[in-house]
Design a protein around this motif. Structure first.
Motif, PDB file in Angstrom:
ATOM      1  N   MET A   3       0.803  -1.213   0.000  1.00 21.97           N
ATOM      2  CA  MET A   3       0.000   0.000   0.000  1.00 21.97           C
ATOM      3  C   MET A   3       0.842   1.271   0.000  1.00 21.97           C
ATOM      4  O   MET A   3       0.324   2.344  -0.235  1.00 21.97           O
ATOM      5  CB  MET A   3      -0.947   0.001   1.194  1.00 21.97           C
ATOM      6  CG  MET A   3      -2.014  -1.063   1.070  1.00 21.97           C
ATOM      7  SD  MET A   3      -3.185  -1.034   2.409  1.00 21.97           S
ATOM      8  CE  MET A   3      -2.201  -1.591   3.767  1.00 21.97           C
ATOM      9  N   ASN A   5       2.705   4.123  -1.387  1.00 21.52           N
ATOM     10  CA  ASN A   5       2.615   4.661  -2.745  1.00 21.52           C
ATOM     11  C   ASN A   5       3.939   5.309  -3.118  1.00 21.52           C
ATOM     12  O   ASN A   5       4.100   6.519  -3.008  1.00 21.52           O
ATOM     13  CB  ASN A   5       1.459   5.645  -2.810  1.00 21.52           C
ATOM     14  CG  ASN A   5       0.961   5.819  -4.203  1.00 21.52           C
ATOM     15  OD1 ASN A   5       1.545   5.306  -5.146  1.00 21.52           O
ATOM     16  ND2 ASN A   5      -0.127   6.534  -4.335  1.00 21.52           N
ATOM     17  N   ARG A  21      -4.868   5.320  -4.994  1.00 20.22           N
ATOM     18  CA  ARG A  21      -5.489   5.528  -3.680  1.00 20.22           C
ATOM     19  C   ARG A  21      -6.966   5.134  -3.700  1.00 20.22           C
ATOM     20  O   ARG A  21      -7.464   4.531  -2.748  1.00 20.22           O
ATOM     21  CB  ARG A  21      -5.328   6.981  -3.224  1.00 20.22           C
ATOM     22  CG  ARG A  21      -3.908   7.272  -2.746  1.00 20.22           C
ATOM     23  CD  ARG A  21      -3.739   8.653  -2.127  1.00 20.22           C
ATOM     24  NE  ARG A  21      -3.848   9.694  -3.141  1.00 20.22           N
ATOM     25  CZ  ARG A  21      -4.775  10.645  -3.149  1.00 20.22           C
ATOM     26  NH1 ARG A  21      -5.676  10.712  -2.203  1.00 20.22           N
ATOM     27  NH2 ARG A  21      -4.810  11.550  -4.111  1.00 20.22           N
ATOM     28  N   ASP A  24      -7.165   1.336  -3.710  1.00 21.07           N
ATOM     29  CA  ASP A  24      -6.827   0.824  -2.379  1.00 21.07           C
ATOM     30  C   ASP A  24      -8.007   0.967  -1.427  1.00 21.07           C
ATOM     31  O   ASP A  24      -8.318   0.055  -0.658  1.00 21.07           O
ATOM     32  CB  ASP A  24      -5.596   1.546  -1.817  1.00 21.07           C
ATOM     33  CG  ASP A  24      -4.300   1.150  -2.508  1.00 21.07           C
ATOM     34  OD1 ASP A  24      -4.315   0.197  -3.322  1.00 21.07           O
ATOM     35  OD2 ASP A  24      -3.269   1.784  -2.232  1.00 21.07           O
ATOM     36  N   SER A  27     -10.760  -1.531  -2.456  1.00 20.45           N
ATOM     37  CA  SER A  27     -10.361  -2.888  -2.066  1.00 20.45           C
ATOM     38  C   SER A  27     -10.524  -3.085  -0.564  1.00 20.45           C
ATOM     39  O   SER A  27     -10.947  -4.153  -0.111  1.00 20.45           O
ATOM     40  CB  SER A  27      -8.912  -3.142  -2.473  1.00 20.45           C
ATOM     41  OG  SER A  27      -8.793  -3.132  -3.882  1.00 20.45           O
ATOM     42  N   ARG A  28     -10.221  -2.054   0.208  1.00 16.10           N
ATOM     43  CA  ARG A  28     -10.376  -2.140   1.659  1.00 16.10           C
ATOM     44  C   ARG A  28     -11.851  -2.268   2.032  1.00 16.10           C
ATOM     45  O   ARG A  28     -12.221  -3.114   2.857  1.00 16.10           O
ATOM     46  CB  ARG A  28      -9.754  -0.898   2.297  1.00 16.10           C
ATOM     47  CG  ARG A  28      -9.352  -1.084   3.727  1.00 16.10           C
ATOM     48  CD  ARG A  28      -8.537   0.088   4.277  1.00 16.10           C
ATOM     49  NE  ARG A  28      -7.202   0.124   3.671  1.00 16.10           N
ATOM     50  CZ  ARG A  28      -6.799   1.049   2.800  1.00 16.10           C
ATOM     51  NH1 ARG A  28      -7.596   2.025   2.429  1.00 16.10           N
ATOM     52  NH2 ARG A  28      -5.580   1.017   2.305  1.00 16.10           N
ATOM     53  N   TYR A  80      -8.221  -6.979  -2.059  1.00 13.30           N
ATOM     54  CA  TYR A  80      -7.491  -6.586  -0.850  1.00 13.30           C
ATOM     55  C   TYR A  80      -6.283  -7.482  -0.620  1.00 13.30           C
ATOM     56  O   TYR A  80      -5.210  -7.015  -0.251  1.00 13.30           O
ATOM     57  CB  TYR A  80      -8.424  -6.628   0.366  1.00 13.30           C
ATOM     58  CG  TYR A  80      -7.750  -6.245   1.645  1.00 13.30           C
ATOM     59  CD1 TYR A  80      -7.518  -4.908   1.950  1.00 13.30           C
ATOM     60  CD2 TYR A  80      -7.330  -7.209   2.558  1.00 13.30           C
ATOM     61  CE1 TYR A  80      -6.894  -4.540   3.122  1.00 13.30           C
ATOM     62  CE2 TYR A  80      -6.707  -6.853   3.730  1.00 13.30           C
ATOM     63  CZ  TYR A  80      -6.484  -5.518   4.020  1.00 13.30           C
ATOM     64  OH  TYR A  80      -5.851  -5.164   5.178  1.00 13.30           O
ATOM     65  N   MET A  83      -3.642  -6.379  -2.950  1.00 13.32           N
ATOM     66  CA  MET A  83      -3.103  -5.093  -2.520  1.00 13.32           C
ATOM     67  C   MET A  83      -2.110  -5.250  -1.368  1.00 13.32           C
ATOM     68  O   MET A  83      -1.076  -4.589  -1.336  1.00 13.32           O
ATOM     69  CB  MET A  83      -4.245  -4.172  -2.087  1.00 13.32           C
ATOM     70  CG  MET A  83      -3.805  -2.816  -1.589  1.00 13.32           C
ATOM     71  SD  MET A  83      -5.180  -1.828  -0.980  1.00 13.32           S
ATOM     72  CE  MET A  83      -5.480  -2.584   0.612  1.00 13.32           C
ATOM     73  N   THR A  84      -2.405  -6.132  -0.441  1.00 16.27           N
ATOM     74  CA  THR A  84      -1.551  -6.307   0.735  1.00 16.27           C
ATOM     75  C   THR A  84      -0.461  -7.351   0.532  1.00 16.27           C
ATOM     76  O   THR A  84       0.352  -7.568   1.425  1.00 16.27           O
ATOM     77  CB  THR A  84      -2.393  -6.693   1.960  1.00 16.27           C
ATOM     78  OG1 THR A  84      -3.100  -7.900   1.675  1.00 16.27           O
ATOM     79  CG2 THR A  84      -3.353  -5.575   2.334  1.00 16.27           C
ATOM     80  N   GLN A 163      -7.487  -3.621  -9.344  1.00 17.88           N
ATOM     81  CA  GLN A 163      -6.390  -3.568  -8.371  1.00 17.88           C
ATOM     82  C   GLN A 163      -5.089  -4.028  -9.017  1.00 17.88           C
ATOM     83  O   GLN A 163      -4.020  -3.509  -8.703  1.00 17.88           O
ATOM     84  CB  GLN A 163      -6.711  -4.414  -7.137  1.00 17.88           C
ATOM     85  CG  GLN A 163      -5.699  -4.256  -6.014  1.00 17.88           C
ATOM     86  CD  GLN A 163      -5.664  -2.858  -5.430  1.00 17.88           C
ATOM     87  OE1 GLN A 163      -6.696  -2.258  -5.159  1.00 17.88           O
ATOM     88  NE2 GLN A 163      -4.475  -2.321  -5.238  1.00 17.88           N
ATOM     89  N   GLU A 167      -1.649  -2.006  -9.013  1.00 15.06           N
ATOM     90  CA  GLU A 167      -0.350  -2.558  -8.594  1.00 15.06           C
ATOM     91  C   GLU A 167       0.696  -2.383  -9.686  1.00 15.06           C
ATOM     92  O   GLU A 167       1.864  -2.108  -9.402  1.00 15.06           O
ATOM     93  CB  GLU A 167      -0.499  -4.029  -8.201  1.00 15.06           C
ATOM     94  CG  GLU A 167      -1.373  -4.262  -6.991  1.00 15.06           C
ATOM     95  CD  GLU A 167      -0.945  -3.490  -5.770  1.00 15.06           C
ATOM     96  OE1 GLU A 167       0.246  -3.513  -5.411  1.00 15.06           O
ATOM     97  OE2 GLU A 167      -1.815  -2.834  -5.161  1.00 15.06           O
TER      98      GLU A 167
END
Length: 173
Positions: A3, A5, A21, A24, A27-28, A80, A83-84, A163, A167
């Motif tokens: 996450m 940036n 952003r 992100d 996705s959260r 998510y 993303m993580t 996402q 990425e």
């Protein structure tokens, strides 16, 4: 965590930073929804156990609802996880190669992942539209309409595709 940036491209172009952003955040929020769907599936299983073994009655909807909600939770939470960096990966060859070769291998793998997710998303939306227009049902004893169970598949795979793009723009894919 992916996450942070730090992409030079995102620093140069504010729209790319905004897109990253925004994805992100989406996705959260999708992960929160996935958690709620998973909890709903757990409650349905608990209800089924209570009705079957305590009350001695048969159940009709709990198993199917649990399958739909837990599967939907997995798909809604997938963006998510990407993303993580929580996905499972076998990195033996890239780790051995290192440097530029590793980055190229990761980029190629991400492009293949993006292509697969985009195709899956496209197919999911078509499947959802067909279920909606055809008024398909599951064909089980409970027999609910099928389209609500397909919404998490279409939305989740679309979020995963978007996402993946974030990425790649972030430069950490």
């Amino acid at each position: 965590m992916a996450m942070a940036n730090t992409s030079p491209l995102a620093r140069r172009l504010p729209l790319i930073d905004l897109y990253i952003r925004m994805m992100d955040s989406l996705s959260r929020y999708a992960a929160y929804l996935a958690a709620a769907m998973f909890i709903a599936g757990v409650f349905a299983v608990c209800h089924m156990v209570f009705v079957r073994y305590v009350l001695g009655m048969s159940t009709s909807w709990q198993t199917e609802f649990t399958v739909f909600s837990v599967t939907g939770a997995m798909l809604m939470g997938s963006a998510y996880v990407l993303m993580t960096g929580g996905h499972v990966a076998i990195t033996l060859l890239p780790d051995m190669a290192g440097g530029v070769i590793r980055k190229v291998m990761q980029g190629v793998a991400s492009l293949f992942g993006l292509g697969f997710c985009a195709a899956l998303s496209y197919g999911a939306w078509i499947y959802l539209a067909e279920a909606w227009h055809g008024q398909w049902t599951t064909g089980t004893v409970w027999n609910p309409p099928l389209w609500p169970a397909l919404v998490p598949m279409a939305v989740g795979t679309s979020l995963l595709t978007l996402q993946y793009i974030a990425e790649l723009l972030r430069g950490e894919a």
